[in-house]
Design a protein around this motif. Structure first.
Motif, mmCIF file in Angstrom:
data_model
loop_
_atom_site.group_PDB
_atom_site.id
_atom_site.type_symbol
_atom_site.label_atom_id
_atom_site.label_comp_id
_atom_site.label_asym_id
_atom_site.label_seq_id
_atom_site.Cartn_x
_atom_site.Cartn_y
_atom_site.Cartn_z
ATOM 1 N N ASP A 138 -3.194 -0.105 -2.851
ATOM 2 C CA ASP A 138 -3.528 0.544 -1.705
ATOM 3 C C ASP A 138 -4.696 0.065 -0.957
ATOM 4 O OD1 ASP A 138 -5.924 0.432 -3.602
ATOM 5 O OD2 ASP A 138 -5.872 2.276 -4.551
ATOM 6 N N HIS A 139 -5.335 0.804 -0.196
ATOM 7 C CA HIS A 139 -6.331 0.155 0.737
ATOM 8 C C HIS A 139 -5.745 -0.797 1.858
ATOM 9 C CE1 HIS A 139 -9.532 1.714 -1.590
ATOM 10 N NE2 HIS A 139 -9.255 1.217 -2.670
ATOM 11 N N THR A 157 2.623 -1.639 -6.605
ATOM 12 C CA THR A 157 1.878 -0.554 -5.822
ATOM 13 C C THR A 157 0.365 -1.141 -5.790
ATOM 14 O OG1 THR A 157 1.724 0.783 -7.865
ATOM 15 C CG2 THR A 157 3.725 1.342 -6.535
ATOM 16 N N CYS A 168 0.737 -1.107 -0.096
ATOM 17 C CA CYS A 168 0.022 -0.126 0.188
ATOM 18 C C CYS A 168 0.751 1.186 0.134
ATOM 19 C CB CYS A 168 -0.882 0.110 1.324
ATOM 20 S SG CYS A 168 -1.976 1.500 1.286
ATOM 21 N N PRO A 214 -0.465 4.527 -0.249
ATOM 22 C CA PRO A 214 -0.664 5.663 0.852
ATOM 23 C C PRO A 214 -0.504 5.260 2.069
ATOM 24 C CG PRO A 214 -2.563 5.299 -0.746
ATOM 25 C CD PRO A 214 -1.359 4.015 -1.013
#
Length: 78
Positions: A42-43, A40, A9, A11
């Motif tokens: 997310d979440h 890459t 992740c 972010p």
């Protein structure tokens, strides 16, 4: 040869963790691997796959670099 994919992740700031896992795997098996890839995501994702098979998921397993390396070992040719 074996391929390893580390999806992490962005972010969440998991790049450093992904780099540590990548470096440990390369130190142990570098000459026996075709590729180690950082992917890459997310979440909150942090998973490790070997030849497409998921061997680690931070949501199911406690994060331990040594344990991840141990889980890669059976997939790597001698």
């Amino acid at each position: 040869m074996t391929t390893v994919e580390i999806e992490y992740c962005v972010p969440c700031g998991m790049l450093e963790r992904a780099l540590n896992v990548e470096a440990s795997i390369l130190r142990q098996f570098g000459d026996k691997l075709e590729r180690v890839s950082l992917v890459t995501g997310d979440h909150g994702i942090f998973v490790v796959r070997v030849d497409g098979e998921q061997i680690f998921d931070k949501d199911e397993d406690g994060f331990d670099v040594d344990e991840i390396v141990r889980r890669v070992k059976p997939h790597v040719g001698s």
